[in-house]
Design a protein around this motif. Structure first.
Motif, PDB file in Angstrom:
ATOM      1  N   VAL A 286     -29.494 -52.352  -3.823  1.00  0.00           N
ATOM      2  CA  VAL A 286     -29.963 -51.971  -5.150  1.00  0.00           C
ATOM      3  C   VAL A 286     -30.754 -50.668  -5.081  1.00  0.00           C
ATOM      4  O   VAL A 286     -30.637 -49.801  -5.937  1.00  0.00           O
ATOM      5  CB  VAL A 286     -30.838 -53.090  -5.751  1.00  0.00           C
ATOM      6  N   SER A 287     -31.569 -50.537  -4.033  1.00  0.00           N
ATOM      7  CA  SER A 287     -32.351 -49.319  -3.853  1.00  0.00           C
ATOM      8  C   SER A 287     -32.696 -49.141  -2.384  1.00  0.00           C
ATOM      9  O   SER A 287     -32.656 -50.086  -1.597  1.00  0.00           O
ATOM     10  CB  SER A 287     -33.632 -49.348  -4.693  1.00  0.00           C
ATOM     11  N   GLU A 288     -33.033 -47.922  -2.029  1.00  0.00           N
ATOM     12  CA  GLU A 288     -33.410 -47.570  -0.659  1.00  0.00           C
ATOM     13  C   GLU A 288     -34.734 -46.821  -0.707  1.00  0.00           C
ATOM     14  O   GLU A 288     -35.002 -46.082  -1.659  1.00  0.00           O
ATOM     15  CB  GLU A 288     -32.323 -46.697  -0.032  1.00  0.00           C
TER      16      GLU A 288
ATOM     17  N   ALA B 155     -25.698 -47.319   9.399  1.00  0.00           N
ATOM     18  CA  ALA B 155     -24.804 -48.151  10.213  1.00  0.00           C
ATOM     19  C   ALA B 155     -25.491 -49.481  10.519  1.00  0.00           C
ATOM     20  O   ALA B 155     -24.861 -50.551  10.493  1.00  0.00           O
ATOM     21  CB  ALA B 155     -24.445 -47.432  11.512  1.00  0.00           C
ATOM     22  N   PHE B 156     -26.796 -49.422  10.781  1.00  0.00           N
ATOM     23  CA  PHE B 156     -27.550 -50.655  11.029  1.00  0.00           C
ATOM     24  C   PHE B 156     -27.665 -51.474   9.752  1.00  0.00           C
ATOM     25  O   PHE B 156     -27.498 -52.702   9.771  1.00  0.00           O
ATOM     26  CB  PHE B 156     -28.948 -50.333  11.569  1.00  0.00           C
ATOM     27  N   TYR B 157     -27.957 -50.822   8.630  1.00  0.00           N
ATOM     28  CA  TYR B 157     -28.053 -51.543   7.361  1.00  0.00           C
ATOM     29  C   TYR B 157     -26.760 -52.314   7.073  1.00  0.00           C
ATOM     30  O   TYR B 157     -26.793 -53.487   6.704  1.00  0.00           O
ATOM     31  CB  TYR B 157     -28.298 -50.563   6.209  1.00  0.00           C
ATOM     32  N   ASP B 158     -25.630 -51.642   7.238  1.00  0.00           N
ATOM     33  CA  ASP B 158     -24.332 -52.274   6.954  1.00  0.00           C
ATOM     34  C   ASP B 158     -24.105 -53.493   7.836  1.00  0.00           C
ATOM     35  O   ASP B 158     -23.636 -54.548   7.378  1.00  0.00           O
ATOM     36  CB  ASP B 158     -23.196 -51.271   7.152  1.00  0.00           C
ATOM     37  N   LYS B 159     -24.443 -53.346   9.110  1.00  0.00           N
ATOM     38  CA  LYS B 159     -24.252 -54.449  10.055  1.00  0.00           C
ATOM     39  C   LYS B 159     -25.165 -55.626   9.692  1.00  0.00           C
ATOM     40  O   LYS B 159     -24.739 -56.787   9.729  1.00  0.00           O
ATOM     41  CB  LYS B 159     -24.550 -53.964  11.476  1.00  0.00           C
ATOM     42  N   ALA B 160     -26.395 -55.316   9.342  1.00  0.00           N
ATOM     43  CA  ALA B 160     -27.353 -56.369   9.008  1.00  0.00           C
ATOM     44  C   ALA B 160     -26.952 -57.098   7.728  1.00  0.00           C
ATOM     45  O   ALA B 160     -26.938 -58.331   7.677  1.00  0.00           O
ATOM     46  CB  ALA B 160     -28.754 -55.779   8.869  1.00  0.00           C
ATOM     47  N   ILE B 161     -26.622 -56.336   6.695  1.00  0.00           N
ATOM     48  CA  ILE B 161     -26.269 -56.941   5.408  1.00  0.00           C
ATOM     49  C   ILE B 161     -25.077 -57.884   5.547  1.00  0.00           C
ATOM     50  O   ILE B 161     -25.068 -58.987   4.988  1.00  0.00           O
ATOM     51  CB  ILE B 161     -25.948 -55.844   4.370  1.00  0.00           C
ATOM     52  N   ALA B 162     -24.073 -57.456   6.306  1.00  0.00           N
ATOM     53  CA  ALA B 162     -22.874 -58.282   6.477  1.00  0.00           C
ATOM     54  C   ALA B 162     -23.176 -59.604   7.158  1.00  0.00           C
ATOM     55  O   ALA B 162     -22.464 -60.597   6.964  1.00  0.00           O
ATOM     56  CB  ALA B 162     -21.823 -57.504   7.274  1.00  0.00           C
ATOM     57  N   SER B 163     -24.238 -59.638   7.957  1.00  0.00           N
ATOM     58  CA  SER B 163     -24.518 -60.836   8.756  1.00  0.00           C
ATOM     59  C   SER B 163     -25.628 -61.713   8.183  1.00  0.00           C
ATOM     60  O   SER B 163     -25.807 -62.854   8.612  1.00  0.00           O
ATOM     61  CB  SER B 163     -24.915 -60.425  10.181  1.00  0.00           C
ATOM     62  N   ILE B 164     -26.385 -61.216   7.231  1.00  0.00           N
ATOM     63  CA  ILE B 164     -27.510 -61.976   6.686  1.00  0.00           C
ATOM     64  C   ILE B 164     -27.028 -62.924   5.592  1.00  0.00           C
ATOM     65  O   ILE B 164     -26.406 -62.499   4.621  1.00  0.00           O
ATOM     66  CB  ILE B 164     -28.596 -61.037   6.129  1.00  0.00           C
ATOM     67  N   GLN B 165     -27.297 -64.197   5.777  1.00  0.00           N
ATOM     68  CA  GLN B 165     -26.979 -65.220   4.784  1.00  0.00           C
ATOM     69  C   GLN B 165     -28.298 -65.688   4.179  1.00  0.00           C
ATOM     70  O   GLN B 165     -29.050 -66.431   4.796  1.00  0.00           O
ATOM     71  CB  GLN B 165     -26.239 -66.387   5.440  1.00  0.00           C
ATOM     72  N   MET B 166     -28.595 -65.217   2.967  1.00  0.00           N
ATOM     73  CA  MET B 166     -29.868 -65.564   2.347  1.00  0.00           C
ATOM     74  C   MET B 166     -29.694 -65.681   0.839  1.00  0.00           C
ATOM     75  O   MET B 166     -29.048 -64.841   0.217  1.00  0.00           O
ATOM     76  CB  MET B 166     -30.924 -64.494   2.678  1.00  0.00           C
ATOM     77  N   GLU B 167     -30.258 -66.720   0.279  1.00  0.00           N
ATOM     78  CA  GLU B 167     -30.193 -66.893  -1.166  1.00  0.00           C
ATOM     79  C   GLU B 167     -31.162 -65.927  -1.847  1.00  0.00           C
ATOM     80  O   GLU B 167     -32.289 -65.741  -1.410  1.00  0.00           O
ATOM     81  CB  GLU B 167     -30.551 -68.333  -1.548  1.00  0.00           C
ATOM     82  N   GLY B 168     -30.702 -65.321  -2.924  1.00  0.00           N
ATOM     83  CA  GLY B 168     -31.572 -64.429  -3.676  1.00  0.00           C
ATOM     84  C   GLY B 168     -31.673 -63.040  -3.066  1.00  0.00           C
ATOM     85  O   GLY B 168     -30.951 -62.676  -2.139  1.00  0.00           O
ATOM     86  N   ASN B 169     -32.603 -62.267  -3.581  1.00  0.00           N
ATOM     87  CA  ASN B 169     -32.803 -60.890  -3.139  1.00  0.00           C
ATOM     88  C   ASN B 169     -33.709 -60.847  -1.912  1.00  0.00           C
ATOM     89  O   ASN B 169     -34.512 -61.756  -1.681  1.00  0.00           O
ATOM     90  CB  ASN B 169     -33.437 -60.065  -4.262  1.00  0.00           C
ATOM     91  N   TYR B 170     -33.576 -59.775  -1.144  1.00  0.00           N
ATOM     92  CA  TYR B 170     -34.468 -59.611   0.003  1.00  0.00           C
ATOM     93  C   TYR B 170     -34.702 -58.135   0.286  1.00  0.00           C
ATOM     94  O   TYR B 170     -33.962 -57.252  -0.167  1.00  0.00           O
ATOM     95  CB  TYR B 170     -33.922 -60.319   1.249  1.00  0.00           C
ATOM     96  N   LEU B 171     -35.741 -57.890   1.061  1.00  0.00           N
ATOM     97  CA  LEU B 171     -36.102 -56.548   1.487  1.00  0.00           C
ATOM     98  C   LEU B 171     -35.925 -56.463   2.994  1.00  0.00           C
ATOM     99  O   LEU B 171     -36.423 -57.321   3.727  1.00  0.00           O
ATOM    100  CB  LEU B 171     -37.563 -56.265   1.121  1.00  0.00           C
ATOM    101  N   LEU B 172     -35.179 -55.461   3.442  1.00  0.00           N
ATOM    102  CA  LEU B 172     -35.079 -55.189   4.880  1.00  0.00           C
ATOM    103  C   LEU B 172     -35.952 -53.968   5.139  1.00  0.00           C
ATOM    104  O   LEU B 172     -35.689 -52.890   4.612  1.00  0.00           O
ATOM    105  CB  LEU B 172     -33.632 -54.918   5.292  1.00  0.00           C
TER     106      LEU B 172
ATOM    107  N   ILE C 257     -34.376 -51.135   2.604  1.00  0.00           N
ATOM    108  CA  ILE C 257     -33.481 -51.315   1.478  1.00  0.00           C
ATOM    109  C   ILE C 257     -33.811 -52.603   0.746  1.00  0.00           C
ATOM    110  O   ILE C 257     -34.320 -53.557   1.322  1.00  0.00           O
ATOM    111  CB  ILE C 257     -31.993 -51.356   1.926  1.00  0.00           C
ATOM    112  N   PHE C 258     -33.516 -52.587  -0.561  1.00  0.00           N
ATOM    113  CA  PHE C 258     -33.621 -53.784  -1.393  1.00  0.00           C
ATOM    114  C   PHE C 258     -32.196 -54.264  -1.619  1.00  0.00           C
ATOM    115  O   PHE C 258     -31.350 -53.514  -2.140  1.00  0.00           O
ATOM    116  CB  PHE C 258     -34.284 -53.438  -2.727  1.00  0.00           C
TER     117      PHE C 258
END
Length: 375
Positions: free
Chosen positions: A35-37, A104-121, A26-27
């Protein structure tokens, strides 16, 4: 995992060796919005593009064991009933094809990631046929299967418009901005590849930074704690050494600790030992005692070590010293010394004034000019 096991998995990240045929991910923008998957087949890409993607994922297994690559251990209870371990196991079992588990993993990761700007998982699944080694060190006919998932979080940087000359068209063009995928900041591999087999009681966590271990992400995804970051280990060790040894903390003591630990690192490397090198407080206490540090101060070091790291905690010497650097610093001067030549420096008090003395048996340069030291 040890260095040999990490290297064995790293060698798989080539288009002609890997069984990774898809990457999922995901972006995410700075507002924590997807934004996109994407679900991209490597087989539909050119070899150059596939190699570029694999090179990014491969960086999740880079760096030093114990510093950038850290073992994560799950308790028996986590493996049996833990939600975090269960989700990771399900992602591995479904080969990242179960949309519900993946989101479910994406949601858990996004909630816990503190990062400035955009990122790709980005995530990948691989299955490796592990051939056993014969007596001659060559692969035998016997093999087992090791399947694992990899996850990496990569910052996205937007390139600026730039003027480009197209040779074949003989034209100048202003190339539009692109979202450039940077090297992973952190990620993990699950399960670990221990003894050349899957160890579901462990995962391997990667952090590009030695000062930040992304505690929130680790708590959310693994439900466990990581050791103190390597940079913090070094700072903490230096502070407790100075405080505990107090007036006994001379140049000779610090130089001896550095030299002994550096020697252990070199010997470990020369012997090509597979298990990572670790020391405990007893190792340092023995060095301090041999330097003439008083029993009272050695006991104080013992106490402060327990308070800072934990009584039975082992540390990697590479986390608490830089084997390639040795320097002295005052508010006005920095002196860098070859670690192998640290004995050319000594400290003295002359006429009540403190001095750092450096033996200068060979040529001496000042701003590139050879100077003479007069008697």
């Amino acid at each position: 995992m040890n260095e040999k096991e990490v290297a064995e998995i790293r060698r798989r990240f080539r288009a002609d060796r890997t069984n990774i045929n898809h990457v999922r991910g995901i972006f995410v923008n700075e507002k924590k919005e997807i934004v996109s998957e994407f679900s991209q087949s490597l087989g539909m890409l050119s070899e150059e593009e596939a190699e570029a993607i694999l090179a990014v994922i491969k960086k999740t297994l880079s760096g030093s064991i114990g510093k950038n690559l850290i073992d994560i251990s799950f308790s028996n209870n986590q493996v049996l009933t833990g939600e975090e371990h269960k989700l990771l196991s399900q992602l591995r079992a479904c080969e990242l094809k179960d949309e519900e588990k993946l989101h479910a993993f994406y949601d858990k990761a996004i909630a816990s990631i503190q990062m400035e700007g955009n990122y790709l998982l980005m995530m990948a699944y691989d299955c490796y046929d592990v051939f056993s080694k014969g007596g001659d060190g060559e692969d035998s006919d016997s093999s087992s299967s090791f399947s694992y998932i990899l996850c990496c979080i990569c910052p996205i940087k937007t390139s600026k418009y730039s003027l480009t000359y197209y040779i074949h068209e003989s034209k100048l063009r202003n190339v539009c901005e692109d979202a450039v995928v940077c090297a992973p900041e952190f990620g993990f591999m699950f399960p670990s590849f221990d003894g050349r087999a899957a160890n579901i009681y462990k995962a391997l966590y990667y952090s590009r930074s030695t000062a930040e271990n992304r505690k929130d992400f680790v708590d959310a995804v693994f439900g466990t704690e990581l050791p103190m970051p390597a940079a913090e280990q070094k700072e903490t060790f230096n502070s407790l050494l100075a405080e505990a040894v107090a007036e006994d903390c001379s140049y000779d003591v610090v130089e001896s600790v550095h030299t002994e630990l550096r020697g252990m690192i070199e010997t470990h490397k020369e012997n090509r030992e597979e298990d990572p090198l670790v020391i405990n407080k007893g190792t340092v206490k023995d060095i301090l005692t041999s330097c003439g540090v008083t029993e009272e101060h050695v006991t104080e070091f013992d106490k402060k070590y327990d308070e800072a790291f934990g009584e039975n905690t082992e540390l990697s010497p590479q986390n608490i010293i830089d084997k390639n650097s040795f320097q002295l610093r005052t508010p006005d001067v920095v002196v860098k010394v070859d670690p192998e030549k640290s004995d050319v420096v000594e400290t003295r008090v002359i006429d009540g004034i403190k001095y750092i003395l450096i033996r200068a048996d060979n040529d001496v340069e000042v701003n590139g000019v050879n100077i003479k030291i007069k008697k």
